[in-house]
Structures are given as structure tokens and as C-alpha cells.
Design a protein around this motif. Structure first.
Motif, PDB file in Angstrom:
ATOM      1  N   HIS A 210       0.930  -1.309  -0.079  1.00 25.73           N
ATOM      2  CA  HIS A 210       0.001   0.220   0.091  1.00 25.73           C
ATOM      3  C   HIS A 210       0.978   1.212  -0.043  1.00 25.73           C
ATOM      4  CE1 HIS A 210       0.713  -0.601   4.256  1.00 25.73           C
ATOM      5  NE2 HIS A 210       0.174   0.466   4.566  1.00 25.73           N
TER       6      HIS A 210
ATOM      7  N   HIS B  35       1.717   3.553   2.080  1.00 18.34           N
ATOM      8  CA  HIS B  35       2.251   4.319   3.308  1.00 18.34           C
ATOM      9  C   HIS B  35       3.753   4.322   3.437  1.00 18.34           C
ATOM     10  CE1 HIS B  35      -1.694   3.967   5.921  1.00 18.34           C
ATOM     11  NE2 HIS B  35      -1.578   5.169   5.038  1.00 18.34           N
TER      12      HIS B  35
ATOM     13  N   ASP C 156       6.213   3.860   5.347  1.00 19.04           N
ATOM     14  CA  ASP C 156       6.899   2.995   5.950  1.00 19.04           C
ATOM     15  C   ASP C 156       6.898   1.757   5.420  1.00 19.04           C
ATOM     16  OD1 ASP C 156       4.072   3.167   6.716  1.00 19.04           O
ATOM     17  OD2 ASP C 156       4.476   1.916   8.904  1.00 19.04           O
ATOM     18  N   HIS C 157       6.165   1.635   4.023  1.00 10.26           N
ATOM     19  CA  HIS C 157       6.203   0.476   3.372  1.00 10.26           C
ATOM     20  C   HIS C 157       6.923   0.849   1.951  1.00 10.26           C
ATOM     21  CE1 HIS C 157       3.438  -1.902   5.879  1.00 10.26           C
ATOM     22  NE2 HIS C 157       3.220  -0.855   6.478  1.00 10.26           N
TER      23      HIS C 157
ATOM     24  N   HIS D 117      -7.289  -1.199   5.493  1.00 14.04           N
ATOM     25  CA  HIS D 117      -6.671  -0.244   6.010  1.00 14.04           C
ATOM     26  C   HIS D 117      -6.453   0.947   5.119  1.00 14.04           C
ATOM     27  CE1 HIS D 117      -2.858   1.033   7.947  1.00 14.04           C
ATOM     28  NE2 HIS D 117      -2.049   0.990   6.714  1.00 14.04           N
TER      29      HIS D 117
END
Ligand SMILES: [Zn+2]
Length: 345
Positions: free
Chosen positions: A93, A95, A97-98, A162
Motif C-alpha cells: 500500500h 504508506h 513505512d512500506h 487499512h
């Protein structure tokens, strides 16, 4: 700035690369040691998301790349199991942090293909803090297959949760899948309404995955755990029960706290309602406090209100819409709680 607020900033606002590096606090564990999940599938924990490593006959596929500035530590871990080049990155996805360290693997014109769901491509394009390495080279809508035989990867999309661009990444040859932040730390997930996330849609999405995905027995969560298929099924059931409890409480004029009490009565959900802080959980809170947050989110979504409670119930009252000056509801408090410093590993 509490650690919880820091993570809110990282995950939702998408801090600049320098900002993230400068604010990398002791509460976010460092990139950890690569662990074998099964055969040619590995996971690297720490620094935001899990990074899953799938070693194929022609190269290495990474699923998610943690916060910015972690490319080198990720590659160092990959090099401990294979000399093959990184050829593909799948981001579950949008975000940061990904997908924060995608850029490390694209430097020097390296041919690394980035793959995401089509909605994630839209969110990346809409975010002024995105860098070109976050932009996918390939997207999919509902389902696609990459590679073949032992190297085959199936990507599925079943709807919002999410965010509204969460991909399921399945490795049939090793009977495993990544679920991104649709499931992280085996607790009610963060919902990001700014990128289309929804507590109401979440149970449908998870149930479609339970029905639509076959022959998987290991489930790599977005952060933290490697779970089992049975654990994933139970998690889907819990998120359905959470929404049902919210609907019931709302129809009776009750509060999210009362919905939580009702949910707690079913002992089969005890694991999702624990009151301990989990070690290394980046954004704080307990499983129980996260369930209460999602009950608040459900109340707002069901009432058609803008979602403002996805990082904690409103101050001064547990029920959204009650007004900020109202008396505190029993059991509501400042949430999420700060995380204790992570142990060295
Ligand atoms: Zn996320």
C-alpha cells in the motif's frame, strides 16, 4: 512529541526523507536480522514494515521496503542469503513505512520493477512527498499473476480496509502470503480514511480473502508477526464481530465502550483484546485500546460523519459526536499509550 504522534506523522503525512531520518526514535526498532519463513521466503523485521524477501530463479522480489534510508541495511540482510539482484518490489500500500526505501534499489538506473494496486498508484501520485521510486511501473485491479511455476506470485485485491489499495501477495509454491497493514501485530488495524480505509469495508475484504485465496498456511503481517491461516481466519471473524458490536451498540443508543464490553464477552476474541503493550509496536496502544479506536471509527462511519478518531477516541469522551466538553467516559483515556523502548535484538 510522543512516539505515537511521531508515527502518525510518518505514516499519514509522509515526512520528508531527511525528516524521517532525523526523527528515527528509539521506539522504532532498527532493521533486524533476516529470518527464514519457508524455503526461499524470508522476512526482515524492523524500521517500519516487515520486508518480505522471495528469492526466485532470476532475482529477488521484495515486498515493502520500510521507512526511508533503510535500503542498505535491507540489502545487507538479503546478501546474507543470496547474491541475486533485486529485480522487483511489490508495495502492499501507499504508506511511507512500506515504500520509503524503494529509491535505494532504483538508483543508478537499476531495472527494478515496482508493482502496486492501482489505487495505491493514485495515492502515490497525489502525495507531494512521494519520490519517483514509489511510482509503480505496473499496477493491477482485482487479480494478477507475476512469474510462473516455483517463482509464481499471485496478487489479489478484495476491497478497502487499512487503505483502499491494500494488496494480498501470495506465494503459492511456499503456501505463504503477505497481507500488508490489513493485519499488523495481530490486533485491530489502523484505519487511514485519508487513503480510503474503512472499518465497515474491512470485514468484507478479509472474508473475501478467506474465501478467495487457497492453499496458504503462513500469513506475514505488515508489521510484527508471521501468523497462520487459522490465525488469519480468526482475525477476519474478530473484525466482523467488532463491526457487528458497533452496529448493535449504536442502534441501542450505547457508547463504543459498551460495544467493547459486549465484544469482550466472547472469549474466543481474547487474543485481539489483550491489555499488554506489545514489544516493538511502533505506534503504541494495546490490542484492547486499538479495538476501542476502531469501534469509535465504526460509529463515525456508520453515522456518516468524517472519521476523526482513527488515532484515538476524542478527548473528553469516548463517543464521537458527544462533544469535546463532555465528561470523560469510563475507560476512555488518552490513547494510544507510549511504547516502552524496544529491547536490543
Ligand atoms: Zn500502513
Amino acid at each position: 512529541m510522543t512516539r505515537a504522534r511521531l508515527l502518525v506523522g510518518i505514516m499519514v503525512l509522509g515526512l520528508t526523507v531527511a525528516g524521517v531520518a532525523a526523527q528515527r526514535g528509539p521506539g522504532i526498532p532498527p532493521t533486524g536480522t533476516i529470518k527464514n519463513v519457508r524455503d526461499n521466503l524470508y522476512v526482515i523485521p524492523g524500521q517500519g514494515s516487515n520486508t518480505t524477501v522471495f528469492v526466485t530463479s532470476t532475482g529477488v522480489v521484495l515486498v515493502d521496503t520500510k521507512l526511508a534510508n533503510n535500503g542498505e541495511p535491507i540489502l545487507k540482510q538479503v546478501r546474507s542469503v543470496t547474491d541475486k539482484p533485486v529485480t522487483m518490489i511489490i508495495n502492499t500500500h501507499t504508506h511511507p513505512d512500506h515504500n520509503g526505501s524503494n529509491d535505494y534499489f532504483k538508483t543508478g538506473g537499476a531495472k527494478v520493477e515496482i508493482v502496486t494496486h492501482e489505487n495505491t498508484a493514485k495515492w502515490v501520485a497525489a502525495n507531494p512527498r512521494s519520490n519517483p521510486a514509489m511510482t509503480p511501473d505496473r499496477t493491477f485491479a482485482d487479480r494478477t499473476t507475476l512469474g510462473k511455476d516455483k517463482d509464481r506470485i499471485d496478487l489479489y485485491y478484495f476491497g478497502a480496509g487499512h487503505t483502499n489499495g491494500d494488496a494480498f501477495v501470495v506465494f503459492p509454491s511456499v503456501r505463504a502470503m503477505c497481507v500488508g497493514d490489513l493485519m499488523a501485530w495481530n490486533m485491530a488495524p489502523l484505519i487511514d480514511p485519508a487513503t480510503g480505509g474503512s472499518v465497515i469495508a474491512l470485514p468484507d475484504t478479509l472474508e473475501k480473502a478467506v474465501k478467495g485465496i487457497r492453499n496458504v498456511d503462513l500469513v506475514i503481517e505488515g508489521h510484527g508477526n508471521v501468523n497462520t491461516w487459522a490465525g488469519f481466519r480468526a482475525y477476519a471473524e474478530f473484525n466482523r464481530a467488532l463491526l457487528t458490536a458497533a452496529k448493535g451498540a449504536l442502534s441501542r443508543g450505547e457508547t463504543p465502550e459498551q460495544a467493547l464490553t459486549a465484544l469482550t464477552k466472547d472469549t474466543k476474541f481474547a487474543v485481539f483484546l489483550r491489555e499488554q503493550l506489545l514489544p516493538e509496536l511502533e505506534y503504541g496502544g494495546t490490542p484492547k485500546s486499538r479495538a476501542l479506536i476502531n469501534l469509535n471509527v465504526a460509529f463515525q462511519e456508520l453515522k456518516g460523519e468524517p472519521v476523526t478518531t482513527n488515532f484515538g477516541p476524542p478527548r473528553g469522551g469516548g463517543a464521537p459526536g458527544r462533544g469535546r466538553g463532555a465528561a470523560p467516559a469510563p475507560g476512555s483515556g488518552p490513547a494510544p499509550a507510549p511504547v516502552p523502548p524496544a529491547p536490543d535484538k
